[in-house]
Design an enzyme around this catalytic site. Structure first.
Site, PDB file in Angstrom:
ATOM      1  N   THR A 163      -5.758 -10.339  17.537  1.00 42.31           N
ATOM      2  CA  THR A 163      -5.315 -10.843  16.239  1.00 42.31           C
ATOM      3  C   THR A 163      -3.899 -11.390  16.371  1.00 42.31           C
ATOM      4  OG1 THR A 163      -4.298  -8.761  15.522  1.00 42.31           O
ATOM      5  CG2 THR A 163      -6.662  -9.033  15.100  1.00 42.31           C
ATOM      6  N   GLY A 202     -10.024  -0.750  19.602  1.00 38.26           N
ATOM      7  CA  GLY A 202      -9.147  -0.827  20.756  1.00 38.26           C
ATOM      8  C   GLY A 202      -8.228  -2.012  20.567  1.00 38.26           C
ATOM      9  N   TYR A 217       2.958   5.454  15.982  1.00 34.14           N
ATOM     10  CA  TYR A 217       1.709   4.817  15.545  1.00 34.14           C
ATOM     11  C   TYR A 217       0.531   5.760  15.770  1.00 34.14           C
ATOM     12  CZ  TYR A 217      -2.250   1.539  15.673  1.00 34.14           C
ATOM     13  OH  TYR A 217      -3.459   0.908  15.475  1.00 34.14           O
ATOM     14  N   VAL A 265       0.804  -1.221   0.000  1.00 35.90           N
ATOM     15  CA  VAL A 265       0.000   0.000   0.000  1.00 35.90           C
ATOM     16  C   VAL A 265       0.837   1.271   0.000  1.00 35.90           C
ATOM     17  CG1 VAL A 265      -2.008  -1.101   1.075  1.00 35.90           C
ATOM     18  CG2 VAL A 265      -0.277   0.015   2.525  1.00 35.90           C
TER      19      VAL A 265
END
Length: 256
Positions: free
Chosen positions: A192, A188, A157, A67
């Site tokens: 994963t 939040g 981030y 991306v």
């Protein structure tokens, strides 16, 4: 369930984690899906997302997509033409890691900007170009509660996700009269493969204790819950929702 029958969705970062679940959820709701990612195999292991969608009766294709490269994003949107053209763009791809502010250097910061900001900017741009030539569409950007709440050692981030949130508002204003809705999701801590690797407390007893003590709902979120939020924003059930940032965090941002 909100339905996407007859629509085509491009999902960046669709091979793993939240993106993988979004692809499956969209396909189950009737969408054809373009899985755009730098890797075909899921980070957590298992069958590639597009193959899983096809095995469940849906239509999907995989496109290798970095991306940070606008040409790759153009290829992903072009792939949607085989299904009829892009109706939904989910700018989900992103990187996440903790780094002490005083230790961040130019290369590390540039990587965050290239993926988390540039990827969303040009992903939205190439999708909007196609949507302007059709009947509009829906763009869903993956932000984070880090854009509105300090996350400690994640300053770089947080910076990029703040940019995503601001960009979402600007694009909603720019394209609302063209029938293109632009919204964001602010997750939040979601369970994963990426967070289990990059957030030390996830998947541990300490993490579960933290969740019970710090999150009003006393647990971390699931990719399914993020995917359901994306489905709502992508579908006509949110037809008058534009320029919104939907927080999916168990209540920790505003009440925790």
């Amino acid at each position: 369930m909100a339905q996407l029958s007859g629509t085509v969705a491009v999902v960046t970062g669709g091979a793993s984690g939240n993106g993988r679940e979004i692809c499956q959820t969209f396909a189950a709701a009737g969408a054809d899906v373009v899985v755009a990612d730098v890797r075909e195999d899921p980070r957590q292991g298992g069958t590639p997302t597009h193959e899983l969608v096809e095995a469940e009766g849906g239509r999907a294709t995989f496109v290798n997509c970095d991306v940070s490269n606008r040409a790759d994003l153009e290829d992903a949107v072009e792939a949607a033409e085989a299904f009829g053209g892009v109706d939904v763009m989910v700018n989900n791809a992103g990187i996440f890691r903790g780094e002490e502010f005083l230790d961040v250097r130019e290369k590390g910061l540039q990587q965050f900007l290239d993926v988390n900001v540039k990827g969303v900017f040009f992903g939205s741009q190439v999708a909007a170009e196609r949507m302007l030539a059709s009947d509009g569409g829906s763009i869903v950007n993956m932000s984070s509660i880090g854009s509105i709440r300090a996350l400690g050692a994640y300053t770089a981030y947080d910076l990029t996700k703040g940019a995503v949130t601001s960009m979402t508002y600007s694009l909603a204003d720019r394209f609302g009269d063209a029938g293109i809705r632009v919204n964001a999701i602010m997750p939040g801590i979601i369970g994963t493969a990426m967070t289990e690797e990059d957030v030390p407390i996830v998947g541990t007893d300490h993490g579960n204790q933290y969740a019970r003590e710090s999150i009003p709902m006393e647990r971390f979120g699931s990719p399914e819950e993020v995917a359901n939020a994306a489905l709502f924003l992508a579908s006509d059930q949110s037809s008058y929702v534009n320029g919104e940032s939907l927080v999916v965090d168990g209540g920790v941002t505003h009440t925790g």
